[in-house]
Each structure stands twice: as structure tokens, then as C-alpha cells.
Write an enzyme that holds these catalytic residues in place. Structure first.
Site, PDB file in Angstrom:
ATOM      1  N   HIS A  64      17.119  46.491 -26.751  1.00  0.00           N
ATOM      2  CA  HIS A  64      18.322  45.795 -26.283  1.00  0.00           C
ATOM      3  C   HIS A  64      19.267  45.339 -27.404  1.00  0.00           C
ATOM      4  O   HIS A  64      20.441  45.081 -27.148  1.00  0.00           O
ATOM      5  CB  HIS A  64      17.951  44.600 -25.396  1.00  0.00           C
ATOM      6  N   HIS A  88      20.180  49.064 -24.212  1.00  0.00           N
ATOM      7  CA  HIS A  88      20.033  48.465 -22.891  1.00  0.00           C
ATOM      8  C   HIS A  88      20.776  47.136 -22.857  1.00  0.00           C
ATOM      9  O   HIS A  88      20.716  46.339 -23.796  1.00  0.00           O
ATOM     10  CB  HIS A  88      18.555  48.220 -22.578  1.00  0.00           C
ATOM     11  N   ASP A  92      19.341  43.174 -13.122  1.00  0.00           N
ATOM     12  CA  ASP A  92      18.559  43.669 -14.251  1.00  0.00           C
ATOM     13  C   ASP A  92      18.367  42.527 -15.250  1.00  0.00           C
ATOM     14  O   ASP A  92      19.190  41.600 -15.318  1.00  0.00           O
ATOM     15  CB  ASP A  92      19.266  44.841 -14.944  1.00  0.00           C
ATOM     16  N   ASP A 112      23.429  47.817 -17.229  1.00  0.00           N
ATOM     17  CA  ASP A 112      22.421  48.528 -16.456  1.00  0.00           C
ATOM     18  C   ASP A 112      22.542  48.231 -14.967  1.00  0.00           C
ATOM     19  O   ASP A 112      22.318  49.113 -14.128  1.00  0.00           O
ATOM     20  CB  ASP A 112      21.018  48.161 -16.950  1.00  0.00           C
ATOM     21  N   GLU A 144      16.874  41.567 -19.418  1.00  0.00           N
ATOM     22  CA  GLU A 144      16.329  41.952 -20.720  1.00  0.00           C
ATOM     23  C   GLU A 144      15.403  40.827 -21.158  1.00  0.00           C
ATOM     24  O   GLU A 144      15.637  39.649 -20.831  1.00  0.00           O
ATOM     25  CB  GLU A 144      17.443  42.170 -21.749  1.00  0.00           C
TER      26      GLU A 144
END
Length: 237
Positions: free
Chosen positions: A57, A152, A7, A157, A9
Site C-alpha cells: 500500500h 493498493h 475496502d 480499490d 488497508e
């Protein structure tokens, strides 16, 4: 089989529009067991995050100022993901950003380094058509604890995605068989996926069908007509 849940960001939603990756989180699984060999880095994107992204985030521009740039971690990252199956939720988004970062470093596209990419969002839409299939929704549906996810975060995640994926594919365990070497000095385990084999279907011959009916008739007679299949046939009729 080596699988990596990945994942990212980012500073915003558009890799082509100049947005950059600020965090990468990877969780490794080998033969359906989490290994703990994870990769997690924050990156200096050399630009500010959009306000909307910051609300998602919570990673501030100030926090990222002293973090390495992607160019400084690219070799470590590519060595880590090399040859693995990569599992991502909504893969086109993350792959688009990774391709852009690699392009800026004069590197080939992401898919050239890995064995394949699995998109759990596509899987979820096939398993749960017409339902919400965000990561939070899947956590709720599959009883994966996401109570710590107030914002997040790439590593968190990725960890949640690993739990979700294991739950989504739980029934596949029965289709895997371990083959062990007979030599104790070179003993290794090889996973054989039985789904790769097409098993033949052998139909009973006419003579076998007749013998089967005769046996059922004998059993029915000896039980005084109280066999399960006779009662089931009567109830259906």
C-alpha cells in the site's frame, strides 16, 4: 437499494495477531447509480506496518502519525454504513479487521449494522471458475481501467470494485422495474425485483396443440413447402 463498496488497508495480515486498519475507503451506489457520497479516512494504527504490507500500500508510518484513531471515526463510519448492503472483494479479510476494531471499542460485530454482505470474490469464482479472480484480473477481464493502480489504496480499490461489480451484474438491469406513484405530490420510485416472483407456466391444451399444427400445415402449403421450420428440419435431418 443502497449499496456500499468497501475496502481497507492494514498494517499486516492478522487482525488477531495485533495488526490494525490504516485506511478505509467506501463508495456509495443507490439504485445502481454511483452517488459520489463516498467515505475515505486514514487511521493512526498505533503500530508500524509490516514491510510486506508497506510494499503493497505504500502508506508510511510517518504519514499516519497525525491521523485520527479508529475510536475517533467509529461513529461516523457506523452511521455511514448503517442499513446498506456492503460489497467487498474477499470479504472475510476486511470483515475480520473491522470486527476486531469494533471489539476494541466495545461495539457489536460489523454485520449487526448492515443489511448484508456480498463477496465479489465468491461471485467471480462462480462466474469464472478456474480463472484468476483478483481485482486486477477482473479489471482486465471486464475492461475496467486500472492503469492508475500502481499501489493498493482503499478508496481507489473501492471505486474499481464498483465498476467491476456493475459489469459483473449488468444483465440484472432488465429484471428491475420502477413503479411510480400516481399522486404527483407524493411521487416516489420503488424498485421491484421481478426475480422475487415465481411466474406460472401454462401449457397448451391438446386442442390448442392440434390447432397449432393445423395452422403450420396451412402456412406450409401456401408457401409451397418453403417455410423456415420445414427447411430447418430438413437441414437437421
Amino acid at each position: 437499494m443502497r449499496q456500499i463498496f468497501l475496502d481497507t488497508e492494514t498494517t499486516g495480515l492478522s487482525a488477531e495477531g495485533g495488526d490494525r486498519i490504516i485506511e478505509i475507503g467506501c463508495v456509495e451506489m443507490f439504485n445502481r447509480k454511483l452517488t459520489g457520497n463516498n467515505l475515505h479516512v486514514y487511521l493512526n494504527p498505533e503500530r508500524d506496518s509490516h514491510e510486506d504490507a508497506l510494499r503493497v500500500h505504500g502508506i508510511t508510518n510517518e504519514f499516519l502519525k497525525d491521523k485520527p484513531k479508529f475510536a475517533q471515526v467509529v461513529d461516523q463510519f457506523l452511521a455511514y454504513i448503517a442499513g446498506a448492503e456492503i460489497i467487498i472483494h474477499n470479504a472475510p479479510f476486511d470483515i475480520g479487521f473491522l470486527n476486531k476494531e469494533l471489539e476494541l471499542q466495545g461495539r457489536p460485530r460489523f454485520t449487526t449494522f448492515v443489511d448484508g454482505i456480498t463477496d465479489t470474490l465468491v461471485m467471480a469464482k462462480e462466474m469464472f471458475p478456474g480463472k484468476r479472480n483478483s481485482l486486477d484480473s477482473l479489471c482486465d477481464r471486464l475492461e475496467v481501467d486500472n492503469s492508475g493502480r500502481t499501489l493498493h489504496g482503499a478508496l481507489l480499490d473501492a471505486e474499481l470494485l464498483a465498476d467491476v461489480y456493475i459489469n459483473m451484474t449488468r444483465g440484472q438491469d432488465a429484471l428491475l422495474m420502477e413503479v411510480e406513484s400516481e399522486d404527483p405530490q407524493t411521487r416516489t420510485l420503488e424498485v421491484v425485483d421481478l426475480r422475487l416472483f415465481k411466474l406460472p407456466v401454462i401449457a397448451a391444451s391438446e386442442q390448442e396443440l392440434v390447432q397449432h399444427d393445423e395452422l403450420l400445415a396451412q402456412l406450409d402449403k401456401s408457401s409451397g413447402g418453403k417455410t423456415v421450420w420445414r427447411n430447418a428440419a430438413i437441414s437437421v435431418a
